[in-house]
Design an enzyme around this catalytic site. Structure first.
Site, PDB file in Angstrom:
ATOM      1  N   GLY A  83       5.902  26.428  16.954  1.00 42.71           N
ATOM      2  CA  GLY A  83       6.278  25.042  17.203  1.00 42.71           C
ATOM      3  C   GLY A  83       5.167  24.108  16.788  1.00 42.71           C
ATOM      4  N   GLN A 112       0.366  16.513  16.612  1.00 46.67           N
ATOM      5  CA  GLN A 112      -0.480  17.578  16.066  1.00 46.67           C
ATOM      6  C   GLN A 112      -0.757  17.406  14.572  1.00 46.67           C
ATOM      7  OE1 GLN A 112       1.970  20.873  17.988  1.00 46.67           O
ATOM      8  NE2 GLN A 112      -0.107  21.692  18.120  1.00 46.67           N
ATOM      9  N   CYS A 138      -1.454  27.386  21.521  1.00 43.60           N
ATOM     10  CA  CYS A 138      -1.114  26.135  20.845  1.00 43.60           C
ATOM     11  C   CYS A 138      -1.928  26.053  19.565  1.00 43.60           C
ATOM     12  CB  CYS A 138      -1.460  24.969  21.769  1.00 43.60           C
ATOM     13  SG  CYS A 138      -1.149  23.358  21.036  1.00 43.60           S
ATOM     14  N   LEU A 139      -1.312  25.612  18.481  1.00 40.02           N
ATOM     15  CA  LEU A 139      -2.036  25.510  17.208  1.00 40.02           C
ATOM     16  C   LEU A 139      -3.199  24.510  17.290  1.00 40.02           C
ATOM     17  CD1 LEU A 139       0.900  25.641  14.623  1.00 40.02           C
ATOM     18  CD2 LEU A 139      -0.702  27.479  15.218  1.00 40.02           C
ATOM     19  N   HIS A 162       7.061  23.152  25.686  1.00 42.30           N
ATOM     20  CA  HIS A 162       5.670  22.984  25.227  1.00 42.30           C
ATOM     21  C   HIS A 162       5.579  21.833  24.207  1.00 42.30           C
ATOM     22  CE1 HIS A 162       1.709  24.787  23.726  1.00 42.30           C
ATOM     23  NE2 HIS A 162       2.033  23.926  22.775  1.00 42.30           N
ATOM     24  N   GLU A 163       6.502  21.813  23.245  1.00 42.50           N
ATOM     25  CA  GLU A 163       6.477  20.758  22.224  1.00 42.50           C
ATOM     26  C   GLU A 163       6.781  19.393  22.826  1.00 42.50           C
ATOM     27  OE1 GLU A 163       4.987  21.525  19.629  1.00 42.50           O
ATOM     28  OE2 GLU A 163       5.165  23.661  20.057  1.00 42.50           O
ATOM     29  N   HIS A 173       3.805  17.741  24.279  1.00 46.84           N
ATOM     30  CA  HIS A 173       2.933  17.111  23.282  1.00 46.84           C
ATOM     31  C   HIS A 173       3.326  15.650  23.056  1.00 46.84           C
ATOM     32  CE1 HIS A 173       0.273  20.160  21.641  1.00 46.84           C
ATOM     33  NE2 HIS A 173       1.254  21.029  21.512  1.00 46.84           N
TER      34      HIS A 173
HETATM   35 NI    NI Z   1       1.076  23.051  21.196  1.00 44.65          NI
END
Ligand code: NI
Length: 155
Positions: free
Chosen positions: A46, A51, A88-89, A130-131, A134
């Site tokens: 995701g 991000q 998380c990226l 989760h997304e 953000h």
């Molecule tokens: Ni994330």
């Protein structure tokens, strides 16, 4: 399509509340394509607007069931709980247990502006939650109840 740079956790852009998408134009399509390419390239499941430095309510998710593009998403119903490890990226090499709803109904728009509603569960529901966090400036490390040493995840 092009890879976008993934913003890392100490950047303020990850802490802002995103604004709704209002224009469903070619630029949005390019952004979505770039976000998907960036997510796949980084082997993530995701990626949300902030991000890649874009403060709009937009995210892409693929947990192995195909690409889901979420524009102006909202969770309208949730049921049950699940607790599992998340990463998380934007937080490389950090992992932690997060409690999430086990089942959700998410409402959103596609890249043409058309509304849809989806019922998701388990890991798919977790990834979408989760997304969506953000988009409100929240990271999983804020709500993880226990961080995990990456070495302990190997076996
Ligand atoms: Ni994330």
């Amino acid at each position: 399509m092009a890879l976008r740079k993934i913003v890392l956790k100490n950047d303020d852009v990850l802490r802002k509340k995103c604004k709704p998408v209002e224009k469903f134009d070619e630029k949005l399509g390019i952004l979505l394509d770039d976000m998907a390419e960036t997510m796949y390239n980084a082997k993530g499941v995701g990626l949300a607007g902030p991000q890649v430095g874009v403060l709009r309510r937009i995210a892409v998710v693929d947990v192995g069931e195909g690409l889901l593009e979420l524009i102006n998403p909202e969770i309208v119903k949730f049921k049950g709980t699940q607790r599992d490890v998340e990463g998380c990226l934007s937080c490389p090499n950090e992992w932690g247990y997060v409690v999430r709803p086990n089942e959700i109904i998410v409402k959103g728009q596609d890249r043409t502006g058309k509304y849809f509603q989806l019922k998701l569960k388990d890991f798919f529901a977790r990834a979408v939650c989760h997304e969506l966090d953000h988009l409100d400036g929240k990271l999983f490390i804020d709500i993880a109840d226990e961080m995990v040493d990456p070495k302990d995840l190997k076996d």
